[in-house]
Write a protein that holds these residues in place. Structure first.
Motif, short mmCIF file in Angstrom:
data_model
loop_
_atom_site.label_atom_id
_atom_site.label_comp_id
_atom_site.label_asym_id
_atom_site.label_seq_id
_atom_site.Cartn_x
_atom_site.Cartn_y
_atom_site.Cartn_z
N GLN A 132 10.21 -0.22 -25.20
CA GLN A 132 10.64 -1.10 -26.29
C GLN A 132 11.74 -0.43 -27.09
O GLN A 132 11.59 0.70 -27.53
N ASP A 133 12.85 -1.11 -27.28
CA ASP A 133 13.95 -0.61 -28.09
C ASP A 133 13.88 -1.31 -29.44
O ASP A 133 14.08 -2.52 -29.53
N ILE A 134 13.59 -0.54 -30.50
CA ILE A 134 13.43 -1.16 -31.81
C ILE A 134 14.72 -1.13 -32.63
O ILE A 134 14.70 -1.48 -33.80
N ASN A 135 15.82 -0.75 -32.02
CA ASN A 135 17.09 -0.68 -32.75
C ASN A 135 17.54 -2.04 -33.27
O ASN A 135 18.29 -2.11 -34.23
N LYS A 136 17.11 -3.13 -32.66
CA LYS A 136 17.52 -4.45 -33.14
C LYS A 136 16.69 -4.95 -34.32
O LYS A 136 17.03 -5.94 -34.92
N PHE A 137 15.64 -4.25 -34.66
CA PHE A 137 14.80 -4.63 -35.80
C PHE A 137 15.25 -3.83 -37.02
O PHE A 137 14.68 -2.82 -37.40
N ILE A 172 8.61 7.70 -33.86
CA ILE A 172 8.03 6.40 -33.52
C ILE A 172 8.95 5.67 -32.56
O ILE A 172 8.50 5.09 -31.57
N LYS A 173 10.24 5.70 -32.85
CA LYS A 173 11.21 5.01 -32.01
C LYS A 173 11.20 5.59 -30.60
O LYS A 173 11.19 4.85 -29.62
#
Length: 105
Positions: A12-17, A2-3
């Motif tokens: 979209q970088d989802i590492n901050k979520f 998904i990432k």
């Protein structure tokens, strides 16, 4: 997966979520049980493979060139072999991890 898809498709970088990452890790299939299924799914999807083609493939049909995997699909329904490349680092790492497990076994 998904990432990687969010990064590739939507930039979209989802590492901050952090909560989302923790949630996804809890729902993720464990590598010790499902690693081979993950590798086969990646190859099947990226190569648009039929189930017979996946069953006929062997490890020597995959060539690791460092930053690229070259996958040869030996004999398809049309009797013409096909080749495709995998350049996504996440998928290459997944393949290499599978190789390490295979060497131990």
């Amino acid at each position: 997966m998904i990432k990687a898809m969010l990064n590739v498709e939507n930039n979209q970088d989802i590492n901050k979520f952090y909560k989302l990452i923790l949630f996804l890790k809890r729902k993720e299939a464990q590598d010790d049980k499902y690693l081979m299924f993950k590798v086969v799914a990646v190859i099947g999807i990226l190569g648009a493979c039929r189930r017979e083609e996946l069953c006929q493939m062997r490890l020597n049909n995959i060539e690791d060139l460092g930053n690229t995997l070259v996958v040869n699909i030996p004999d398809s329904k049309t009797r013409v072999s096909r080749t495709f490349t995998v350049i996504t680092e996440t998928y290459i790492d997944l393949y290499r991890y599978k190789e390490k497990i295979h060497d131990v076994l």
